[in-house]
Design a protein around this motif. Sequence first.
Motif, PDB file in Angstrom:
ATOM      1  N   GLY A  58       0.941  -1.156   0.075  1.00  0.00           N
ATOM      2  CA  GLY A  58       0.037  -0.123  -0.103  1.00  0.00           C
ATOM      3  C   GLY A  58       1.027   1.257   0.043  1.00  0.00           C
ATOM      4  O   GLY A  58       0.588   2.450  -0.692  1.00  0.00           O
ATOM      5  N   LEU A  59       1.972   1.075   0.760  1.00  0.00           N
ATOM      6  CA  LEU A  59       2.905   2.314   0.835  1.00  0.00           C
ATOM      7  C   LEU A  59       3.421   2.524  -0.517  1.00  0.00           C
ATOM      8  O   LEU A  59       3.679   3.561  -1.123  1.00  0.00           O
ATOM      9  N   ALA A  60       4.070   1.399  -1.298  1.00  0.00           N
ATOM     10  CA  ALA A  60       4.823   1.530  -2.395  1.00  0.00           C
ATOM     11  C   ALA A  60       3.906   1.920  -3.482  1.00  0.00           C
ATOM     12  O   ALA A  60       4.464   2.720  -4.500  1.00  0.00           O
ATOM     13  N   LEU A  61       2.752   1.533  -3.390  1.00  0.00           N
ATOM     14  CA  LEU A  61       1.726   1.881  -4.715  1.00  0.00           C
ATOM     15  C   LEU A  61       1.141   3.445  -4.481  1.00  0.00           C
ATOM     16  O   LEU A  61       0.451   3.679  -5.294  1.00  0.00           O
ATOM     17  N   ASP A  78       0.854   7.280  -2.819  1.00  0.00           N
ATOM     18  CA  ASP A  78       1.362   8.670  -3.382  1.00  0.00           C
ATOM     19  C   ASP A  78       2.526   9.653  -2.448  1.00  0.00           C
ATOM     20  O   ASP A  78       2.523  10.632  -2.382  1.00  0.00           O
ATOM     21  N   TRP A  79       3.148   8.501  -1.733  1.00  0.00           N
ATOM     22  CA  TRP A  79       4.183   8.979  -0.876  1.00  0.00           C
ATOM     23  C   TRP A  79       5.285   9.797  -1.589  1.00  0.00           C
ATOM     24  O   TRP A  79       5.856  10.858  -0.925  1.00  0.00           O
ATOM     25  N   ILE A  80       5.765   9.539  -2.726  1.00  0.00           N
ATOM     26  CA  ILE A  80       6.404  10.527  -3.496  1.00  0.00           C
ATOM     27  C   ILE A  80       5.907  11.502  -4.064  1.00  0.00           C
ATOM     28  O   ILE A  80       6.659  12.708  -3.773  1.00  0.00           O
ATOM     29  N   TYR A 113      11.168   0.893  -7.665  1.00  0.00           N
ATOM     30  CA  TYR A 113       9.899   0.868  -8.083  1.00  0.00           C
ATOM     31  C   TYR A 113       9.759   2.525  -8.497  1.00  0.00           C
ATOM     32  O   TYR A 113       8.735   2.625  -9.314  1.00  0.00           O
ATOM     33  N   ALA A 114      10.067   3.542  -7.798  1.00  0.00           N
ATOM     34  CA  ALA A 114      10.027   4.807  -8.216  1.00  0.00           C
ATOM     35  C   ALA A 114      10.518   5.180  -9.576  1.00  0.00           C
ATOM     36  O   ALA A 114       9.981   5.950 -10.352  1.00  0.00           O
TER      37      ALA A 114
END
Length: 252
Positions: free
Chosen positions: A90-93, A95-97, A123-124
């Motif tokens: 959930g974190l990887a996919l 909007d944290w970036i 992944y970014a």
Amino acid sequence: MLIQQTITQLHALKLQGMATALQRQIEQPAACDMAFEERLALLVQHECDSRHARRCARLLTQARLRYPQAAIEDFDTRAGRGVERARFMGLALGDWITTGQTVILTGATGCGKTWLACALAQYACRRGHSARYLRVPRLSEELRTQQAAGTYTRWLAQLARTEVVVLDDWGLVGLDALTREALMELLDDRAGSRATLVTSQLPVDHWHAWIGDPAMADAMLDRLLAQAHRIVLKGESMRATKRQAAAPQDDD
């Protein structure tokens, strides 16, 4: 002759994806049954896909990740690691970036902090974001090299624009004044606008004392922790597990 001339022109225009796709269409008789609009759409799509793949490969090279092959799809789902697969994915996919958030990975030596950070950064890059991996214990040497070359200011500006910066082994060695000031500049430039990944053996509660300068520590932690996802990894050393798995087994 006309088709070959067209392919040559496509290469000259640096439309390698379209040139390759057109060559494949020529070699596939079934492609002739498609309408012109369909064939053109496939050529354009192939060019877009090709450009995206080249951009991702370039971003991954520029990131200089310690583990460039680390991928979120290979995340270890074994119980007892301190983070569930659903939360990590959930974190990887998420909007944290794009929202400039911080991800903090803490835990004992060998528990997989750096690997997970590299997987997130990799992944970014696959999503088209720029990334850069830095080891904090070697940052002092890097800073002096940049200063000697007269590129220190430009280097900081490049990091400020980079969408994901990995700060690995935060808190592993003491900070000198130059490194502390550079980290302050880096975090100040990124706060709320660019994402930062931090890995550390040191619990977050001990970071203030490690930074050393109380006023600067307050400012740095304010920027780091304002929008932070904290993951505390647990379990035995992944390195020890891999060594055991690789060791030859005695016959019964």
